[in-house]
Design a protein around this motif. Structure first.
Motif, short mmCIF file in Angstrom:
data_model
loop_
_atom_site.label_atom_id
_atom_site.label_comp_id
_atom_site.label_asym_id
_atom_site.label_seq_id
_atom_site.Cartn_x
_atom_site.Cartn_y
_atom_site.Cartn_z
N GLY A 110 0.81 -1.21 0.00
CA GLY A 110 0.00 0.00 0.00
C GLY A 110 0.84 1.26 0.00
O GLY A 110 0.50 2.25 -0.64
N GLU A 111 1.96 1.22 0.71
CA GLU A 111 2.84 2.39 0.81
C GLU A 111 3.71 2.57 -0.43
O GLU A 111 3.95 3.68 -0.87
CB GLU A 111 3.76 2.25 2.03
N GLN A 112 4.22 1.45 -0.98
CA GLN A 112 5.23 1.54 -2.03
C GLN A 112 4.75 1.12 -3.41
O GLN A 112 5.47 1.30 -4.39
CB GLN A 112 6.44 0.71 -1.62
N THR A 136 -4.58 -15.79 -3.56
CA THR A 136 -5.74 -16.68 -3.57
C THR A 136 -6.96 -15.99 -2.97
O THR A 136 -8.09 -16.18 -3.43
CB THR A 136 -5.43 -17.98 -2.80
N SER A 137 -6.74 -15.18 -1.96
CA SER A 137 -7.85 -14.49 -1.29
C SER A 137 -8.34 -13.28 -2.09
O SER A 137 -9.35 -12.68 -1.74
CB SER A 137 -7.43 -14.05 0.11
N GLY A 138 -7.61 -12.90 -3.13
CA GLY A 138 -8.02 -11.77 -3.95
C GLY A 138 -7.53 -10.42 -3.46
O GLY A 138 -7.95 -9.39 -3.96
N LEU A 139 -6.62 -10.42 -2.49
CA LEU A 139 -6.11 -9.16 -1.95
C LEU A 139 -4.94 -8.60 -2.75
O LEU A 139 -4.69 -7.41 -2.75
CB LEU A 139 -5.69 -9.34 -0.49
N VAL A 140 -4.21 -9.50 -3.42
CA VAL A 140 -3.00 -9.12 -4.13
C VAL A 140 -3.09 -9.61 -5.57
O VAL A 140 -3.60 -10.69 -5.85
CB VAL A 140 -1.76 -9.72 -3.42
N HIS A 141 -2.57 -8.79 -6.47
CA HIS A 141 -2.50 -9.13 -7.89
C HIS A 141 -1.05 -9.44 -8.24
O HIS A 141 -0.14 -8.76 -7.77
CB HIS A 141 -3.01 -7.95 -8.73
N GLU A 142 -0.85 -10.47 -9.05
CA GLU A 142 0.49 -10.84 -9.50
C GLU A 142 0.62 -10.55 -11.00
O GLU A 142 -0.25 -10.90 -11.79
CB GLU A 142 0.72 -12.33 -9.26
N ARG A 143 1.72 -9.89 -11.36
CA ARG A 143 2.01 -9.61 -12.77
C ARG A 143 3.37 -10.21 -13.08
O ARG A 143 4.34 -9.97 -12.36
CB ARG A 143 2.03 -8.10 -13.01
N ARG A 144 3.43 -11.00 -14.13
CA ARG A 144 4.70 -11.62 -14.52
C ARG A 144 5.31 -10.84 -15.68
O ARG A 144 4.63 -10.47 -16.62
CB ARG A 144 4.48 -13.06 -14.94
N GLU A 145 6.60 -10.62 -15.55
CA GLU A 145 7.36 -9.96 -16.61
C GLU A 145 8.69 -10.69 -16.71
O GLU A 145 9.57 -10.51 -15.85
CB GLU A 145 7.55 -8.48 -16.30
N ARG A 166 11.26 -13.29 -16.05
CA ARG A 166 11.46 -14.18 -14.89
C ARG A 166 10.96 -13.58 -13.58
O ARG A 166 10.98 -14.23 -12.55
CB ARG A 166 12.95 -14.50 -14.75
N HIS A 167 10.52 -12.35 -13.61
CA HIS A 167 10.12 -11.65 -12.39
C HIS A 167 8.60 -11.66 -12.22
O HIS A 167 7.85 -11.63 -13.18
CB HIS A 167 10.61 -10.20 -12.42
N ARG A 168 8.22 -11.67 -10.95
CA ARG A 168 6.81 -11.54 -10.59
C ARG A 168 6.67 -10.29 -9.74
O ARG A 168 7.41 -10.10 -8.78
CB ARG A 168 6.33 -12.75 -9.80
N TYR A 169 5.71 -9.47 -10.12
CA TYR A 169 5.46 -8.22 -9.40
C TYR A 169 4.11 -8.32 -8.71
O TYR A 169 3.13 -8.79 -9.29
CB TYR A 169 5.47 -7.04 -10.38
N TYR A 170 4.07 -7.86 -7.47
CA TYR A 170 2.85 -7.93 -6.67
C TYR A 170 2.37 -6.53 -6.32
O TYR A 170 3.16 -5.63 -6.04
CB TYR A 170 3.12 -8.73 -5.38
N SER A 171 1.05 -6.39 -6.32
CA SER A 171 0.43 -5.11 -5.95
C SER A 171 -0.93 -5.42 -5.32
O SER A 171 -1.46 -6.53 -5.46
CB SER A 171 0.25 -4.21 -7.18
N LEU A 172 -1.47 -4.44 -4.62
CA LEU A 172 -2.80 -4.60 -4.05
C LEU A 172 -3.82 -4.72 -5.18
O LEU A 172 -3.74 -3.99 -6.17
CB LEU A 172 -3.18 -3.40 -3.17
N ASP A 173 -4.76 -5.63 -5.04
CA ASP A 173 -5.84 -5.78 -6.03
C ASP A 173 -7.01 -4.92 -5.56
O ASP A 173 -7.91 -5.40 -4.88
CB ASP A 173 -6.24 -7.24 -6.16
#
Length: 118
Positions: free
Chosen positions: A25-27, A56-65, A67-74
């Motif tokens: 949320g901050e970054q 799985t709970s739907g709180l975070v979104h994963e984006r693949r680019e 070899r890297h996976r980026y996470y953010s709030l959904d």
């Protein structure tokens, strides 16, 4: 509550997962390594496990680019649903404050009174 909200609140019950959500949320969007550096209570593998639960709970979104996976709030998913649910509870509580006087104000909840009665 909807099933997604139940999963969201289950996910929120863990202190490390709440910290991960706070950092996101901050970054904003971060990799697992970036998150592990910010959440110093556990290692990278544990952060990955917590991210799986959050995704799985739907709180975070994963984006693949690559070899890297980026996470953010959904923000369109369970985060919004949980926030709306909590907001409705708090709204009702605020409404109730205006209609119900606390017992201590009415003089009926003084611990000294209980000692004299008992």
């Amino acid at each position: 509550m909807e099933p997604n909200e139940n999963l969201a609140f289950d996910a929120l019950s863990d202190r490390v997962r709440r910290r991960i959500l706070s950092v996101l949320g901050e970054q904003g969007e971060l990799t697992v390594g970036d998150l592990a550096a910010q959440v110093d209570a556990v290692g990278r593998t544990t952060v990955s496990s917590h991210l799986r639960v959050l995704r799985t709970s739907g709180l975070v979104h994963e984006r693949r680019e690559g070899r890297h996976r980026y996470y953010s709030l959904d923000l369109d998913g369970a985060v919004r649903d949980a926030f709306v649910y909590l907001q409705s509870i708090l709204g009702q509580a605020v409404d109730d404050v205006g209609t119900v006087r606390p017992a201590a104000v009415e003089g009926g909840d003084d611990p000294a009174d209980r000692r004299r009665i008992g």
